[in-house]
Write an enzyme that holds these catalytic residues in place. Structure first.
Site, PDB file in Angstrom:
ATOM      1  N   HIS A   1       0.416  -1.326   0.246  1.00  0.00           N
ATOM      2  CA  HIS A   1      -0.187   0.384   0.200  1.00  0.00           C
ATOM      3  C   HIS A   1       1.005   1.564   0.231  1.00  0.00           C
ATOM      4  O   HIS A   1       0.210   2.563  -0.398  1.00  0.00           O
ATOM      5  CB  HIS A   1      -0.847  -0.296   1.479  1.00  0.00           C
TER       6      HIS A   1
ATOM      7  N   LEU B   1      -3.725 -25.036   0.695  1.00  0.00           N
ATOM      8  CA  LEU B   1      -4.465 -26.720   0.772  1.00  0.00           C
ATOM      9  C   LEU B   1      -6.397 -27.503   0.118  1.00  0.00           C
ATOM     10  O   LEU B   1      -6.099 -28.095  -0.043  1.00  0.00           O
ATOM     11  CB  LEU B   1      -4.774 -26.203   2.283  1.00  0.00           C
ATOM     12  N   GLY B   2      -6.907 -25.956  -0.228  1.00  0.00           N
ATOM     13  CA  GLY B   2      -8.522 -25.754  -0.312  1.00  0.00           C
ATOM     14  C   GLY B   2      -9.062 -26.030  -0.117  1.00  0.00           C
ATOM     15  O   GLY B   2     -10.464 -27.310   0.106  1.00  0.00           O
TER      16      GLY B   2
ATOM     17  N   ASP C   1       0.043  -7.917   1.282  1.00  0.00           N
ATOM     18  CA  ASP C   1       0.475  -6.484   1.589  1.00  0.00           C
ATOM     19  C   ASP C   1       2.087  -6.095   1.433  1.00  0.00           C
ATOM     20  O   ASP C   1       2.434  -5.255   2.848  1.00  0.00           O
ATOM     21  CB  ASP C   1       0.084  -5.687   2.385  1.00  0.00           C
TER      22      ASP C   1
ATOM     23  N   GLY D   1       3.066   6.602   8.458  1.00  0.00           N
ATOM     24  CA  GLY D   1       4.441   6.825   7.846  1.00  0.00           C
ATOM     25  C   GLY D   1       5.325   5.710   7.983  1.00  0.00           C
ATOM     26  O   GLY D   1       7.046   5.740   7.795  1.00  0.00           O
ATOM     27  N   ASN D   2       4.856   5.986   8.828  1.00  0.00           N
ATOM     28  CA  ASN D   2       5.933   3.542   9.772  1.00  0.00           C
ATOM     29  C   ASN D   2       5.891   2.965   8.818  1.00  0.00           C
ATOM     30  O   ASN D   2       6.264   1.777   8.805  1.00  0.00           O
ATOM     31  CB  ASN D   2       5.490   3.901  11.151  1.00  0.00           C
ATOM     32  N   SER D   3       4.203   3.072   8.484  1.00  0.00           N
ATOM     33  CA  SER D   3       4.126   1.119   6.962  1.00  0.00           C
ATOM     34  C   SER D   3       5.505   1.152   5.944  1.00  0.00           C
ATOM     35  O   SER D   3       6.524   2.737   5.603  1.00  0.00           O
ATOM     36  CB  SER D   3       3.156   1.972   5.953  1.00  0.00           C
TER      37      SER D   3
END
Length: 485
Positions: free
Chosen positions: A123, A281-282, A153, A224-226
């Site tokens: 993101h 694994l379905g 992500d 901003g830490n992302s």
């Protein structure tokens, strides 16, 4: 300091009690063992982390967008009585090209190799036209996206540089609840900020991503830490900071990081294949204790012989779980002899596998244990490497339709097939001049949108394009185009 105060207060109470009861306390300095829970010096970890954590500036340029505008029934006449400027007046609506606003944002990233590979969040970089990376020494580089993975992500970007400072990668599995960690990043554009806290929980699931097993920490994480680093006291990267939990939008005590056990596999796949090779694994399922609680609310008593594990809700017909004999109502309790107590733990373990690899599954049925070895599959139900398809797989050339074509055909958008070669379109009888308007119920207005749809569908469970459009004669047509090499 809060925990430290608590420990010191506790120690003072114990000493006071000992002296008040007349107890004699003898300390042999030579034999005294280290006292657990004492303050930790975090300066070494901070010194190791700061040079390897970068500031990322994201820019998405302004683009032209067609919007529908409500016209003034009188204003249109007086300002432009002949409709020369696209607004005929007289009420109703009309189409207008308007520029979208330029978007800018910032985030963080972690240098994981000296030749310029940087890990961050999806993101932070998704949709960027320009990425600028600033190091701790204020040197700047333009970055390119190597690959992104929306499901976890995570994203991998690269700058053209050598001998960059790196952060060694640690084992997030070895983290313990209560262990000290640092969050390093650039919150609110405050570059090179370090905050400290403890690991509050592990394998936390929030329902934000398709695959998640977050490390929860009370180290302050803000906007901003992302993409920044979660670091242990050894100065090792143990997680990529991803989000905070807050009702105000600012830090309120809960931050979440993606563990390196998930990051390592994603980075490796993005380097090798350009996309993540996800082993499935379905099945669909949920934590057993949650299922039991939901049944209690309905007035049903449920006894699986355990409160830990994953309740199997559905089993795909051609999935790996079906071949292992899994059925609805089974409870998975072990994978490769490792106990799994909740869905997030199972997801984290499977994330480290690729289609074609074998795992041992232990599950309960009628409180009896069953163990099977199963070959994991990809989303398409086989064990082949899945690579994102390029628009070239269609075997044709395209261009966006002109304003004249829109007017003549009475349409607002579309992408025209201007040449057909060998490939998927020719196989289905699509000819030159055909105008693609929608694929899988998504509008196709630009070549970029066509490319994005082809890429997404090529990696889906059913790689088929259901195309809707028309020919220059106005004749509408529909096609089902199977994407294959």
């Amino acid at each position: 300091m809060k925990n430290l105060t608590k420990y010191l207060a506790g120690a003072a109470c114990i000493l006071a009690l000992a002296f008040s009861t007349g107890a004699l306390i003898k300390v042999n300095a030579a034999k005294a063992a280290p006292v657990a829970g004492q303050p930790v010096d975090l300066t070494y970890a901070a010194e190791k982390a700061l040079p390897a954590v970068v500031h990322i500036k994201y820019v998405q340029n302004s683009k032209m967008k067609t919007v529908e505008v409500q016209s003034d029934p009188f204003g249109g006449f007086f300002s432009d009585p002949f409709g020369f400027f696209g607004n005929p007046g007289g009420g109703g609506t009309y189409k207008k090209q308007v520029p979208t606003p330029k978007k800018e944002a910032t985030g963080s990233g972690v240098i994981i190799s000296s030749d310029g590979y940087i890990v961050t969040n999806n993101h932070v970089v998704a949709g960027a036209d320009q990425l600028t990376v600033t190091l701790n020494d204020n040197s700047e580089y333009s970055a390119k996206i190597i690959g992104t993975d929306e499901t976890t992500d995570l994203a991998l970007i690269k700058v053209n540089a050598k001998d960059l400072p790196t952060l060694p990668i640690g084992d997030s599995d070895a983290l313990k609840v209560g262990e000290w960690v640092l969050a390093v990043g650039n919150p609110f554009n405050l570059n090179s900020t370090v905050t400290a806290g403890i690991v509050s929980a592990k394998a936390r699931s929030l329902g934000a991503n398709g695959v998640e097993s977050f490390i929860q920490t009370d180290a302050a994480i803000n906007a901003g830490n992302s993409g920044g680093a979660l670091v242990n006291t050894k100065g090792e990267l143990v997680g990529i900071n991803a989000m905070l939990y807050s009702q105000t939008g600012s830090y309120s005590g809960y931050g979440f990081a993606i563990p390196t056990t998930i990051m390592n596999k994603v980075v490796d796949d993005l380097k090798k294949y350009g996309t993540v090779q996800r082993a499935l694994l379905g099945i669909t399922g949920m934590d057993v204790h949650k299922y039991i609680d939901s049944e209690k609310e309905k007035g049903n008593d449920t006894d699986f012989g355990t409160n830990d594990g994953i309740y199997v809700s559905t089993v795909s017909d051609n999935g790996a779980g079906a071949s292992a004999g899994l059925q609805e109502g089974d409870v998975i309790v072990n994978i490769d002899n490792k106990k799994v107590t909740k869905m997030s733990e199972l997801q984290e373990y499977l994330n480290g596998k690729r289609p074609g690899e074998k795992v041992s599954i232990t599950y309960l049925r009628d409180k009896k244990k069953i163990t099977k070895t199963v070959t994991l599959k990809n989303e398409q139900g086989n064990t082949e490497v899945v690579k994102p398809a390029d628009i070239d797989i269609l075997g044709a050339n395209f261009k966006e339709i002109t304003s004249k074509q829109k007017e003549e055909l009475g349409i607002n958008y579309g992408v025209e097939v201007i040449k057909v070669n060998k490939g998927a379109l020719a196989n289905e009888g699509i000819n030159k001049g055909f105008i693609i308007q929608n694929i899988n119920n998504e509008p196709v207005k630009t070549l970029e949108q066509l490319q994005d749809i082809v890429k997404k569908v090529s990696m889906s469970k059913e790689p088929v394009l259901f195309i809707q459009g028309l020919y220059p004669s106005g004749k509408k047509a529909y096609y089902a185009v199977v994407l294959s090499d």
